[in-house]
Design a protein around this motif. Structure first.
Motif, PDB file in Angstrom:
ATOM      1  N   THR A  11      43.080  51.208  33.299  1.00 44.62           N
ATOM      2  CA  THR A  11      41.650  51.357  33.595  1.00 44.62           C
ATOM      3  C   THR A  11      41.549  52.055  34.951  1.00 44.62           C
ATOM      4  N   PRO A  12      40.370  52.553  35.316  1.00 47.39           N
ATOM      5  CA  PRO A  12      40.227  53.114  36.662  1.00 47.39           C
ATOM      6  C   PRO A  12      40.610  52.095  37.750  1.00 47.39           C
ATOM      7  N   PHE A 111      37.190  47.812  41.953  1.00 49.58           N
ATOM      8  CA  PHE A 111      38.192  48.847  42.195  1.00 49.58           C
ATOM      9  C   PHE A 111      37.933  50.048  41.284  1.00 49.58           C
ATOM     10  N   GLY A 112      38.022  51.243  41.840  1.00 45.99           N
ATOM     11  CA  GLY A 112      37.908  52.449  41.031  1.00 45.99           C
ATOM     12  C   GLY A 112      36.520  52.682  40.469  1.00 45.99           C
ATOM     13  N   ILE A 133      40.189  38.633  39.302  1.00 51.65           N
ATOM     14  CA  ILE A 133      38.986  39.463  39.379  1.00 51.65           C
ATOM     15  C   ILE A 133      39.054  40.492  38.260  1.00 51.65           C
ATOM     16  N   ASN A 134      37.908  40.978  37.815  1.00 55.13           N
ATOM     17  CA  ASN A 134      37.895  41.863  36.663  1.00 55.13           C
ATOM     18  C   ASN A 134      38.734  43.108  36.898  1.00 55.13           C
ATOM     19  N   LEU A 152      41.330  47.361  51.565  1.00 54.87           N
ATOM     20  CA  LEU A 152      41.304  48.246  50.408  1.00 54.87           C
ATOM     21  C   LEU A 152      39.901  48.744  50.065  1.00 54.87           C
ATOM     22  N   LEU A 153      38.914  47.832  50.122  1.00 54.94           N
ATOM     23  CA  LEU A 153      37.545  48.169  49.734  1.00 54.94           C
ATOM     24  C   LEU A 153      36.592  48.240  50.927  1.00 54.94           C
ATOM     25  N   LEU A 154      37.135  48.024  52.129  1.00 50.44           N
ATOM     26  CA  LEU A 154      36.304  47.894  53.333  1.00 50.44           C
ATOM     27  C   LEU A 154      35.256  46.810  53.128  1.00 50.44           C
TER      28      LEU A 154
END
Length: 164
Positions: A11-12, A111-112, A133-134, A152-154
Protein backbone atom coordinates in the motif's frame (compact mmCIF):
# COMPACT_ATOMS: atom_id res chain seq x y z
CA UNK A 1 -8.80 -15.30 14.48
CA UNK A 2 -6.47 -12.82 12.82
CA UNK A 3 -3.90 -13.89 10.33
CA UNK A 4 -0.73 -12.24 11.63
CA UNK A 5 1.56 -13.07 8.73
CA UNK A 6 -0.91 -13.32 5.86
CA UNK A 7 0.45 -11.70 2.72
CA UNK A 8 -0.97 -8.27 1.91
CA UNK A 9 -0.06 -6.41 -1.24
CA UNK A 10 1.90 -3.19 -0.87
CA UNK A 11 0.00 0.00 0.00
CA UNK A 12 1.20 3.61 -0.16
CA UNK A 13 1.57 3.36 3.64
CA UNK A 14 3.83 0.30 3.58
CA UNK A 15 5.85 1.77 0.71
CA UNK A 16 6.34 4.92 2.80
CA UNK A 17 7.44 2.91 5.85
CA UNK A 18 9.87 0.80 3.80
CA UNK A 19 11.33 3.88 2.07
CA UNK A 20 12.02 5.37 5.51
CA UNK A 21 13.40 2.04 6.81
CA UNK A 22 10.85 1.84 9.62
CA UNK A 23 10.47 -1.73 10.92
CA UNK A 24 6.87 -2.86 11.20
CA UNK A 25 4.83 -6.03 11.61
CA UNK A 26 1.67 -6.78 9.65
CA UNK A 27 -1.72 -7.83 11.03
CA UNK A 28 -4.61 -8.92 8.86
CA UNK A 29 -8.13 -9.30 10.24
CA UNK A 30 -11.61 -9.69 8.81
CA UNK A 31 -12.89 -6.16 8.23
CA UNK A 32 -16.36 -5.53 9.66
CA UNK A 33 -18.30 -2.48 8.46
CA UNK A 34 -18.59 -0.02 11.39
CA UNK A 35 -16.63 -2.44 13.60
CA UNK A 36 -13.86 0.08 14.22
CA UNK A 37 -10.99 -0.45 16.61
CA UNK A 38 -13.12 -2.60 18.92
CA UNK A 39 -13.41 -5.21 16.19
CA UNK A 40 -9.75 -5.17 15.13
CA UNK A 41 -8.70 -5.23 18.80
CA UNK A 42 -10.92 -8.25 19.47
CA UNK A 43 -9.75 -10.19 16.43
CA UNK A 44 -6.07 -9.43 16.95
CA UNK A 45 -6.25 -9.90 20.73
CA UNK A 46 -4.58 -6.50 21.27
CA UNK A 47 -5.77 -3.95 23.86
CA UNK A 48 -7.97 -1.38 22.11
CA UNK A 49 -5.92 1.35 23.82
CA UNK A 50 -2.94 0.29 21.64
CA UNK A 51 -4.95 0.31 18.41
CA UNK A 52 -4.62 3.82 17.04
CA UNK A 53 -7.28 5.31 14.79
CA UNK A 54 -6.40 7.77 12.03
CA UNK A 55 -9.01 10.53 11.82
CA UNK A 56 -9.13 13.04 8.97
CA UNK A 57 -10.57 16.33 10.21
CA UNK A 58 -10.71 19.93 9.05
CA UNK A 59 -10.49 23.36 10.60
CA UNK A 60 -12.85 26.29 10.08
CA UNK A 61 -11.15 27.11 6.75
CA UNK A 62 -11.74 23.52 5.54
CA UNK A 63 -7.98 22.83 5.80
CA UNK A 64 -7.47 19.10 6.45
CA UNK A 65 -5.50 17.62 9.33
CA UNK A 66 -4.96 14.16 10.81
CA UNK A 67 -5.53 13.21 14.43
CA UNK A 68 -4.13 9.95 15.84
CA UNK A 69 -6.17 8.75 18.81
CA UNK A 70 -6.37 5.66 21.03
CA UNK A 71 -9.05 3.27 19.79
CA UNK A 72 -10.89 3.36 23.11
CA UNK A 73 -11.03 7.15 23.32
CA UNK A 74 -12.54 9.94 21.30
CA UNK A 75 -11.29 13.38 20.35
CA UNK A 76 -12.49 16.42 22.28
CA UNK A 77 -12.90 18.75 19.29
CA UNK A 78 -13.01 21.88 21.47
CA UNK A 79 -9.80 20.91 23.28
CA UNK A 80 -8.06 20.03 20.01
CA UNK A 81 -9.07 23.37 18.46
CA UNK A 82 -7.77 25.21 21.53
CA UNK A 83 -4.40 23.44 21.38
CA UNK A 84 -3.57 23.60 17.68
CA UNK A 85 -4.90 26.61 17.74
CA UNK A 86 -7.88 27.31 15.53
CA UNK A 87 -11.51 28.33 15.96
CA UNK A 88 -13.13 24.99 15.17
CA UNK A 89 -12.28 21.40 14.22
CA UNK A 90 -14.73 18.87 12.79
CA UNK A 91 -14.49 15.45 11.13
CA UNK A 92 -14.36 15.48 7.33
CA UNK A 93 -17.17 13.80 5.43
CA UNK A 94 -16.02 10.35 4.20
CA UNK A 95 -15.68 11.41 0.54
CA UNK A 96 -13.66 14.49 1.53
CA UNK A 97 -11.43 12.44 3.85
CA UNK A 98 -10.82 9.97 1.03
CA UNK A 99 -9.96 12.77 -1.40
CA UNK A 100 -7.37 14.22 1.02
CA UNK A 101 -5.84 10.94 2.21
CA UNK A 102 -6.19 8.71 -0.84
CA UNK A 103 -7.55 5.95 1.42
CA UNK A 104 -11.03 4.51 1.90
CA UNK A 105 -12.57 5.33 5.29
CA UNK A 106 -11.86 2.32 7.48
CA UNK A 107 -8.49 1.91 5.78
CA UNK A 108 -6.98 5.36 6.39
CA UNK A 109 -3.32 5.42 7.31
CA UNK A 110 -1.31 8.50 8.32
CA UNK A 111 1.56 7.20 6.16
CA UNK A 112 1.75 7.84 2.42
CA UNK A 113 -1.27 10.13 2.21
CA UNK A 114 -2.18 11.68 -1.12
CA UNK A 115 -1.99 15.18 0.34
CA UNK A 116 0.49 16.35 3.00
CA UNK A 117 -1.47 17.28 6.13
CA UNK A 118 -0.46 18.33 9.63
CA UNK A 119 -0.59 15.38 12.03
CA UNK A 120 -1.54 15.59 15.70
CA UNK A 121 -1.05 12.63 18.02
CA UNK A 122 -2.56 12.13 21.47
CA UNK A 123 0.52 12.52 23.72
CA UNK A 124 -0.09 9.31 25.69
CA UNK A 125 0.21 7.26 22.46
CA UNK A 126 3.90 8.21 22.32
CA UNK A 127 4.44 6.57 25.72
CA UNK A 128 3.21 3.16 24.55
CA UNK A 129 5.77 0.48 23.76
CA UNK A 130 4.07 -0.51 20.51
CA UNK A 131 0.96 0.47 18.57
CA UNK A 132 -1.17 -1.02 15.81
CA UNK A 133 -2.26 1.52 13.21
CA UNK A 134 -3.93 1.22 9.83
CA UNK A 135 -1.63 0.09 7.05
CA UNK A 136 -3.62 1.60 4.21
CA UNK A 137 -6.31 -1.00 3.64
CA UNK A 138 -9.45 -2.14 5.43
CA UNK A 139 -8.65 -5.18 7.59
CA UNK A 140 -4.93 -4.42 7.72
CA UNK A 141 -2.91 -2.91 10.57
CA UNK A 142 0.81 -2.42 11.01
CA UNK A 143 2.56 -2.67 14.36
CA UNK A 144 5.36 -0.23 15.11
CA UNK A 145 7.10 1.88 17.72
CA UNK A 146 5.02 5.06 18.22
CA UNK A 147 8.12 7.13 18.89
CA UNK A 148 8.73 7.26 15.12
CA UNK A 149 5.59 9.39 14.63
CA UNK A 150 6.99 12.83 15.55
CA UNK A 151 10.07 12.39 13.37
CA UNK A 152 8.47 10.54 10.47
CA UNK A 153 5.20 12.49 10.22
CA UNK A 154 6.24 15.64 12.10
CA UNK A 155 3.35 14.67 14.38
CA UNK A 156 2.73 17.17 17.15
CA UNK A 157 1.65 15.87 20.54
CA UNK A 158 -1.68 17.15 21.87
CA UNK A 159 -3.88 16.22 24.82
CA UNK A 160 -7.44 16.04 23.55
CA UNK A 161 -8.64 12.54 24.51
CA UNK A 162 -11.92 11.90 26.23
CA UNK A 163 -13.49 8.57 27.22
CA UNK A 164 -15.36 6.79 24.42
Amino acid sequence: MAKKNAHVSETPATQFLREHEIPFSEYVYDYVEHGGTAESSRQLDVPEHQVVKTLVMQDERAQPLIVLMHGDQKVSLKELARQIPCKKVEPCKPDVAQRHSGYLVGGTSPFGTRKAMPVYVEASILALERICINGGRRGYLVGLDPRVLPELLLARAVQCASAE
